[in-house]
Design a protein around this motif. Structure first.
Motif, PDB file in Angstrom:
ATOM      1  N   SER A  68      24.308  39.769 -16.641  1.00 27.99           N
ATOM      2  CA  SER A  68      23.466  40.720 -15.907  1.00 27.99           C
ATOM      3  C   SER A  68      23.233  40.268 -14.476  1.00 27.99           C
ATOM      4  O   SER A  68      22.886  41.086 -13.612  1.00 27.99           O
ATOM      5  CB  SER A  68      22.122  40.896 -16.622  1.00 27.99           C
ATOM      6  OG  SER A  68      21.318  39.741 -16.502  1.00 27.99           O
ATOM      7  N   SER A 126      27.727  39.529 -13.225  1.00 27.81           N
ATOM      8  CA  SER A 126      28.588  40.704 -13.167  1.00 27.81           C
ATOM      9  C   SER A 126      27.819  41.948 -13.591  1.00 27.81           C
ATOM     10  O   SER A 126      28.144  42.587 -14.594  1.00 27.81           O
ATOM     11  CB  SER A 126      29.806  40.494 -14.077  1.00 27.81           C
ATOM     12  OG  SER A 126      30.686  41.580 -13.992  1.00 27.81           O
ATOM     13  N   PRO A 127      26.797  42.327 -12.831  1.00 25.39           N
ATOM     14  CA  PRO A 127      25.945  43.445 -13.252  1.00 25.39           C
ATOM     15  C   PRO A 127      26.652  44.789 -13.266  1.00 25.39           C
ATOM     16  O   PRO A 127      26.259  45.687 -14.016  1.00 25.39           O
ATOM     17  CB  PRO A 127      24.810  43.422 -12.217  1.00 25.39           C
ATOM     18  CG  PRO A 127      25.406  42.763 -11.009  1.00 25.39           C
ATOM     19  CD  PRO A 127      26.372  41.750 -11.552  1.00 25.39           C
ATOM     20  N   ASP A 128      27.679  44.948 -12.441  1.00 26.05           N
ATOM     21  CA  ASP A 128      28.328  46.250 -12.312  1.00 26.05           C
ATOM     22  C   ASP A 128      29.587  46.398 -13.151  1.00 26.05           C
ATOM     23  O   ASP A 128      30.201  47.470 -13.157  1.00 26.05           O
ATOM     24  CB  ASP A 128      28.683  46.515 -10.841  1.00 26.05           C
ATOM     25  CG  ASP A 128      27.448  46.552  -9.949  1.00 26.05           C
ATOM     26  OD1 ASP A 128      26.406  47.044 -10.434  1.00 26.05           O
ATOM     27  OD2 ASP A 128      27.525  46.074  -8.812  1.00 26.05           O
ATOM     28  N   THR A 129      29.995  45.355 -13.849  1.00 22.32           N
ATOM     29  CA  THR A 129      31.211  45.452 -14.670  1.00 22.32           C
ATOM     30  C   THR A 129      30.909  45.098 -16.124  1.00 22.32           C
ATOM     31  O   THR A 129      30.712  45.979 -16.955  1.00 22.32           O
ATOM     32  CB  THR A 129      32.322  44.545 -14.116  1.00 22.32           C
ATOM     33  OG1 THR A 129      31.794  43.204 -13.941  1.00 22.32           O
ATOM     34  CG2 THR A 129      32.812  45.044 -12.767  1.00 22.32           C
ATOM     35  N   ALA A 133      27.365  46.174 -17.215  1.00 21.92           N
ATOM     36  CA  ALA A 133      27.305  47.641 -17.198  1.00 21.92           C
ATOM     37  C   ALA A 133      28.008  48.226 -18.417  1.00 21.92           C
ATOM     38  O   ALA A 133      27.543  49.210 -19.007  1.00 21.92           O
ATOM     39  CB  ALA A 133      27.938  48.178 -15.915  1.00 21.92           C
ATOM     40  N   PHE A 134      29.129  47.617 -18.813  1.00 24.62           N
ATOM     41  CA  PHE A 134      29.842  48.094 -20.006  1.00 24.62           C
ATOM     42  C   PHE A 134      28.964  47.948 -21.241  1.00 24.62           C
ATOM     43  O   PHE A 134      28.861  48.853 -22.078  1.00 24.62           O
ATOM     44  CB  PHE A 134      31.145  47.310 -20.203  1.00 24.62           C
ATOM     45  CG  PHE A 134      31.866  47.656 -21.482  1.00 24.62           C
ATOM     46  CD1 PHE A 134      32.689  48.766 -21.542  1.00 24.62           C
ATOM     47  CD2 PHE A 134      31.696  46.893 -22.626  1.00 24.62           C
ATOM     48  CE1 PHE A 134      33.337  49.106 -22.727  1.00 24.62           C
ATOM     49  CE2 PHE A 134      32.345  47.209 -23.801  1.00 24.62           C
ATOM     50  CZ  PHE A 134      33.175  48.320 -23.850  1.00 24.62           C
ATOM     51  N   VAL A 164      25.659  47.770 -21.452  1.00 25.77           N
ATOM     52  CA  VAL A 164      24.512  48.680 -21.395  1.00 25.77           C
ATOM     53  C   VAL A 164      24.928  50.112 -21.711  1.00 25.77           C
ATOM     54  O   VAL A 164      24.228  50.843 -22.422  1.00 25.77           O
ATOM     55  CB  VAL A 164      23.839  48.618 -20.008  1.00 25.77           C
ATOM     56  CG1 VAL A 164      22.791  49.708 -19.861  1.00 25.77           C
ATOM     57  CG2 VAL A 164      23.210  47.249 -19.798  1.00 25.77           C
ATOM     58  N   ASN A 165      26.079  50.519 -21.201  1.00 25.04           N
ATOM     59  CA  ASN A 165      26.499  51.904 -21.330  1.00 25.04           C
ATOM     60  C   ASN A 165      27.151  52.232 -22.666  1.00 25.04           C
ATOM     61  O   ASN A 165      27.381  53.398 -22.974  1.00 25.04           O
ATOM     62  CB  ASN A 165      27.480  52.265 -20.204  1.00 25.04           C
ATOM     63  CG  ASN A 165      26.772  52.501 -18.890  1.00 25.04           C
ATOM     64  OD1 ASN A 165      25.819  53.259 -18.826  1.00 25.04           O
ATOM     65  ND2 ASN A 165      27.223  51.841 -17.839  1.00 25.04           N
ATOM     66  N   ASP A 221      25.868  62.343 -16.429  1.00 28.35           N
ATOM     67  CA  ASP A 221      25.279  61.008 -16.547  1.00 28.35           C
ATOM     68  C   ASP A 221      25.592  60.332 -17.876  1.00 28.35           C
ATOM     69  O   ASP A 221      25.421  59.111 -18.014  1.00 28.35           O
ATOM     70  CB  ASP A 221      23.754  61.086 -16.383  1.00 28.35           C
ATOM     71  CG  ASP A 221      23.350  61.443 -14.962  1.00 28.35           C
ATOM     72  OD1 ASP A 221      24.207  61.326 -14.055  1.00 28.35           O
ATOM     73  OD2 ASP A 221      22.187  61.856 -14.766  1.00 28.35           O
TER      74      ASP A 221
END
Length: 467
Positions: free
Chosen positions: A348, A351-354, A357-358, A360-361, A423
């Motif tokens: 977190s 690599s918060p955006d990769t 993020a995977f 969490v999503n 979203d």
């Protein structure tokens, strides 16, 4: 037949009061206190309908689980039910169990990481997230009784907080508060009840799914209760009778007190307390949210470790994870969940955006897949129980099979709606990718892993298979 579950080495130390609070603790999470503001911002006061739709589906799933858990208290709960439902087609049963068990484990280890990160945000120091995770890990390792006691008090704080909010806010809205006239004007004052139309209501229902997930932990804990059938029946009934009141009732009161389009709706419960002129509203609510975080960490480590322990018993996870301590606790399974949680917490920040993020999503969609498998399992197991051993049906699903079909249709509609909501497309995609990875893992297990023959199935599984 005795209510006691077959011997597994786990300790049967959870009492009825633990079971009831575990059920409450699972369903009242930080998502209610914080995440509900996002739904209200999108749907307006009609967010009440979003929570009502999703809450109704969860209540139906809980009733199904209560029926199965009361009839067949098993380590791993719905993981076992998914296998048993298709025991006339062993390969399909193994696949259903494998997917259900590993998806549920995946969901909870991600929740562990997310709650640890949330805890760090509350106390404004990332190292605290690791300390919180370590502390709750130790609690789970000591004994199942220590888990039950901690969860009892965590959940008690949450339940008392939400009940107090319901009472105080109701008095304020109905004009029973000193010096205040009744007022529900905010529900329609800013563009009407559904100011942004019907689509955000559906969007909100999708988003709310993850807030409700967790009540099913009580059916996993049933295998460690002294009288599992009675305990799970009472606990699931308690959740069913109160979950909609806690969620739908409190959201309705929030939108009565706080304009849906105001800046304060981002912290809905804090803002509602401020409207009522409750002193120290923010510190009080932050303390409640931190308790919810700790409760989710505690529950996540427990649920993920017991599911992993159940997976080992069918060869779906490494046998080394099945080792128990002298207190009957699957220490290695707990530690694996902790290590995964540590890794996710680090991701977190790194690599918060990769990677993060995977994670969490994807976990919310995976939760819906688990609920669909639960409903399908109940359809098949109920038919067999009615045909071969109706005495086991101490707790029955309402209007079977029609409400079960309705729940399945509702959950599939949520998944379908995700494809049309911008979203939600990424979470749907990542959830499907996660499912694909698990299907690939099952194919590898079936090809190279240890294959279970019918002659090696445990006495417990054999007994269930004879239903």
């Amino acid at each position: 037949m005795s209510d006691a579950p077959p011997s597994t080495g786990l300790q049967h130390s959870l009492k009825q009061r633990h079971m009831t609070m575990i059920a409450f603790g699972g369903v009242i999470g930080a998502g209610l206190f914080v995440g509900s503001g996002v739904v209200i911002q999108a749907a307006g006061p009609a967010a009440v309908l979003s929570f009502l739709i999703t809450g109704t589906l969860v209540v139906l799933v809980m009733r199904m689980l209560g029926e199965m858990a009361a009839a067949l208290p098993a380590v791993g709960s719905f993981y076992e039910y998914a296998r048993l439902a298709w025991n006339d087609r062993p390969q399909l049963g193994e696949l259903a169990g494998f997917l259900c068990g590993w998806m549920y484990w995946y969901f909870w280890v991600i929740v562990v990481a997310l709650e640890a990160v949330a805890g760090a945000a509350l106390v404004q120091h990332w190292l605290i997230s690791l300390v919180l995770l370590l502390s709750l890990t130790i609690t789970n390792i000591v004994s199942v009784k220590s888990f039950g006691e901690f969860e009892f008090w965590f959940a008690a704080i949450k339940v008392v907080s939400i009940v107090l909010f319901l009472v105080l806010a109701s008095c304020f809205v109905l004009g029973l508060w000193p010096g205040v006239a009744h007022s529900v004007g905010n529900v329609t004052a800013y563009g009407g009840f559904a100011p942004n139309g019907l689509l955000p209501i559906a969007t909100g229902a999708v988003a709310a799914t993850g807030f409700y997930f967790g009540a099913e932990i009580v059916t996993i804990a049933a295998a460690e209760a002294a009288e599992p059938a009675k305990a799970v029946a009472r606990a699931t009934n308690s959740v069913i009778s109160r979950v909609l009141l806690f969620y739908v009732g409190s959201i309705l009161l929030v939108v009565c007190l706080v304009p849906w389009n105001s800046a304060g709706i981002t912290t809905p419960y804090v803002s509602a307390l401020k409207v009522m002129h409750i002193p120290y509203a923010a510190p009080i609510m932050n303390a409640v949210i931190l308790t919810a975080v700790l409760s989710a960490l505690n529950s996540g480590l427990y649920a993920s470790s017991r599911m992993l322990f159940a997976l080992t018993r069918r060869g779906d996870a490494p046998q080394g994870m099945a080792r128990l301590s002298r207190n009957g606790v699957p220490v290695r399974a707990i530690l694996l969940g902790t290590v995964f949680g540590y890794g996710a917490v680090i991701m977190s920040y790194v690599s918060p955006d990769t990677v993060f993020a995977f994670l969490v999503n994807s976990y919310g969609t995976v939760a819906i897949f688990v609920y669909v498998l639960i409903a399908l399992s109940q359809l098949k197991l109920r038919a067999r129980l009615e045909r071969e051993d109706p005495a086991r049906l101490r707790l029955r699903m309402w209007a079977y099979p029609y409400l079960t079909y309705l729940a399945i249709a509702g959950m599939l509609a949520i998944v379908l709606a995700m494809a049309f909501i911008p979203d939600q497309r990424v979470p749907l995609l990542f959830g499907v990718i996660s499912l694909g990875i698990l299907l690939l893992a099952y194919a590898v297990r079936a090809r190279f892993g240890r294959k279970l023959e019918l002659s090696s199935i445990s006495a417990e599984a054999h007994e269930f298979a004879q239903l």
